[in-house]
Structure formats: C-alpha cells, structure tokens
Scaffold this active site. Structure first.
Site, PDB file in Angstrom:
ATOM      1  NE  ARG A  36      88.505  64.579   7.180  1.00 35.27           N
ATOM      2  CZ  ARG A  36      87.291  64.471   6.645  1.00 35.27           C
ATOM      3  NH1 ARG A  36      87.164  64.176   5.354  1.00 35.27           N
ATOM      4  NH2 ARG A  36      86.213  64.655   7.373  1.00 35.27           N
ATOM      5  CB  ILE A  62      85.191  61.428  10.105  1.00 37.94           C
ATOM      6  CG1 ILE A  62      86.522  62.195  10.125  1.00 37.94           C
ATOM      7  CG2 ILE A  62      84.684  61.253   8.691  1.00 37.94           C
ATOM      8  CD1 ILE A  62      87.637  61.471   9.367  1.00 37.94           C
ATOM      9  CB  SER A  63      84.435  66.741  12.363  1.00 35.56           C
ATOM     10  OG  SER A  63      83.788  66.393  13.553  1.00 35.56           O
ATOM     11  CD  GLN A  64      82.914  71.768   7.279  1.00 34.20           C
ATOM     12  OE1 GLN A  64      82.413  72.038   8.379  1.00 34.20           O
ATOM     13  NE2 GLN A  64      82.753  72.517   6.218  1.00 34.20           N
ATOM     14  CG  PHE A 204      79.791  68.357  16.606  1.00 35.88           C
ATOM     15  CD1 PHE A 204      80.893  67.529  16.494  1.00 35.88           C
ATOM     16  CD2 PHE A 204      79.934  69.695  16.281  1.00 35.88           C
ATOM     17  CE1 PHE A 204      82.116  68.020  16.069  1.00 35.88           C
ATOM     18  CE2 PHE A 204      81.154  70.204  15.858  1.00 35.88           C
ATOM     19  CZ  PHE A 204      82.246  69.358  15.748  1.00 35.88           C
TER      20      PHE A 204
END
Length: 217
Positions: A36, A62-64, A204
C-alpha cells in the site's frame, strides 16, 4: 515486500481486517501482498498502513484499508472473473482486484491520476489491468458484460448503466447516498432481475458523471 513495510502490512491485516470480521482468505492474502505504501504520496508513506483514508492528488483519496477489504469481499471474486472498477484513484484497489480476478478494466475521470496509477501498476508488474480515462458512471459497454463491478466513489443512486453491464449472477458494489454519508449497496443480477442488499455506512468522494453527480460549478 521489504521490511519494515511487511511487518506493518501484516499488522494491518491482523488488527484492522481479521479482528473486525473480514473472513475471505483470498482477500486477506491480496491485502498482504499489495504494498500500500507504494500507492500513497511520499509525504504520507509513514501512514500507509494506518486505519484511515489518505489524501492523494486532485482532492481525491485512497480508501481506508478496511473499506477496501470489505467492498472486495462483497464482490465474491473468482479467478476467472472479468471486473470493472469505477474510480482508479491511486490504483491500490485496482491492484487488489488484479490479485483476485482474471482481468480488470479501471476507469478514472482525472487524467493525471490515471497516468500515475498506470505507471505504478506497471512498475508493480501487473499485466491484467487496463486503465481508461473517461466518465466511469457510464461504465465500459464495449467490454461488458462484467462478472463484478466496484465503484470507489459515492453515487446518489445506483447507476443504471453499470447495472445493465452486469453478467448473469454478476455483482455490483457501490456506495449510494447523499454527499457526506452513504451506504454500501450490493446489487446482484439474476434471471429474476436485480436484487439489492445494504451493508456498512461510509463516506466517499462523489462519483462525478452522467449517471452520478454533476460536475461542481
């Protein structure tokens, strides 16, 4: 993955995913494999494996990690699946999908993000990904049908073009709701039509496009 990143990644999977109910072994393995830290800006790399989203370029995120894992698990991917991703962003979710599926088409509306993600994914050795730049809310009709579609941005409603591009028994996972708070909805296509199931709440960035939100003025 080199140390100490591998240690941080393994800790992320254990404490943020396993201990919070993510059970799909293939998803967990993919989350262990994809570095990541390579997908976040350099000034955020020390936070790459922490339990929250991170900013990337052009006011996107960038998502959790937990959200990536949960939405991927809901897709129930098979190694033969042809997958569509809406919202390439950093390319991290794209890499997770590529670990689990045969092929991935990913659409990003912002050209600089698409270019950077394409570079990183090629550098990481992925050969089963095609990144496009365009209106993701309309999908990729020329490549349909898809076994699975994931939307990594929030839509006011489930985009009908994406539902129409599902294969029989295909799954669409998408955050749906007003700006500021949504629910993840899984849409499954069968001979009887479409079935819908709500899961977790989320926040989001908006899906901008013809079948999503209008471009901000």
């Amino acid at each position: 993955m080199e140390q100490p990143w591998a240690t941080l990644c393994a800790q992320m999977v254990r404490t943020q995913l396993l201990e919070r109910g993510v059970q799909d072994c293939q998803v967990l393995d993919a989350m262990r494999q994809v570095p990541r830290h390579q997908f976040v800006p350099l000034d955020c790399q020390n936070q790459a494996y922490e339990d929250h989203p991170l900013p990337i370029a052009m006011n996107q995120t960038i998502s959790q990690p937990y959200m990536v894992a949960v939405m991927t698990e809901l897709l129930a991917l098979q190694p033969t699946d042809h997958v569509l991703e809406i919202g390439t962003g950093s390319g991290y979710q794209t890499a997770i999908l590529a670990e689990l599926a045969k092929s991935v088409i990913s659409i990003e509306r912002l050209e600089p993000l698409a270019h950077r993600a394409r570079f990183i994914l090629e550098e990481q050795g992925y050969s089963n990904i095609c990144i496009r730049c365009g209106d993701g809310s309309l999908g990729a009709e020329d490549q349909a049908p898809f076994d699975a579609i994931i939307v990594t941005a929030a839509s006011p409603v489930l985009p009908q073009p994406l539902q129409n591009q599902l294969a029989m028994n295909g799954r669409l996972v998408c955050p749906v709701g007003p700006r500021g708070l949504q629910e993840v909805i899984t849409c499954t296509r069968s001979e009887n039509g479409f079935q819908y199931k709500k899961s977790i709440r989320c926040i989001f960035v908006p899906l901008i496009g013809t079948a999503g939100w209008e471009e901000p003025s």
